[in-house]
Design a protein around this motif. Sequence first.
Motif, short mmCIF file in Angstrom:
data_model
loop_
_atom_site.label_atom_id
_atom_site.label_comp_id
_atom_site.label_asym_id
_atom_site.label_seq_id
_atom_site.Cartn_x
_atom_site.Cartn_y
_atom_site.Cartn_z
N LEU A 41 35.21 39.64 44.11
CA LEU A 41 36.57 39.19 43.57
C LEU A 41 37.17 38.16 44.43
CD1 LEU A 41 38.75 39.07 41.45
CD2 LEU A 41 39.83 41.19 42.60
N ASN A 42 37.05 38.32 45.72
CA ASN A 42 37.75 37.24 46.85
C ASN A 42 36.71 36.14 46.81
OD1 ASN A 42 40.04 38.71 47.41
ND2 ASN A 42 38.86 40.09 48.93
N GLU A 47 35.71 30.47 45.78
CA GLU A 47 34.98 29.41 45.22
C GLU A 47 35.58 28.58 44.15
OE1 GLU A 47 31.18 29.23 42.54
OE2 GLU A 47 31.02 30.70 43.87
N LYS A 48 36.44 29.32 43.47
CA LYS A 48 36.97 28.51 42.12
C LYS A 48 38.36 28.36 42.35
CE LYS A 48 33.47 30.66 39.32
NZ LYS A 48 33.09 31.65 38.22
N LYS A 49 39.13 28.76 43.15
CA LYS A 49 40.74 28.62 43.57
C LYS A 49 41.53 28.95 42.16
CE LYS A 49 39.62 26.74 47.41
NZ LYS A 49 38.95 27.76 48.32
N ASP A 50 41.12 29.89 41.30
CA ASP A 50 41.79 30.03 39.96
C ASP A 50 41.64 31.45 39.94
OD1 ASP A 50 43.12 30.45 37.53
OD2 ASP A 50 42.59 28.42 37.02
#
Length: 79
Positions: A41-42, A47-50
């Motif tokens: 999850l982290n 990676e996606k910042k969302d």
Amino acid sequence: MPSNGKPPLNTPPREQVEDDEPDAWDKRISDTGCATENTRLNDCFFEKKDWRLCKKEMKAFKECWRSKGNRDRTDSRDN
């Protein structure tokens, strides 16, 4: 250091020391039995910042949390 505040060009890079000892946070996550899901999850968020793009990882973490009996660890719960 020169008067311009920058290190001289011939300064060797600082040695980075890796700390492999788990800290208190790592120990608490490990104790939940969901450390792998937490890491995924982290990593997804990093990676996606969302968080909205990490629904699959969030669902896996929540399912792990419930299956390992961690509901009593938190004051807020999904009904």
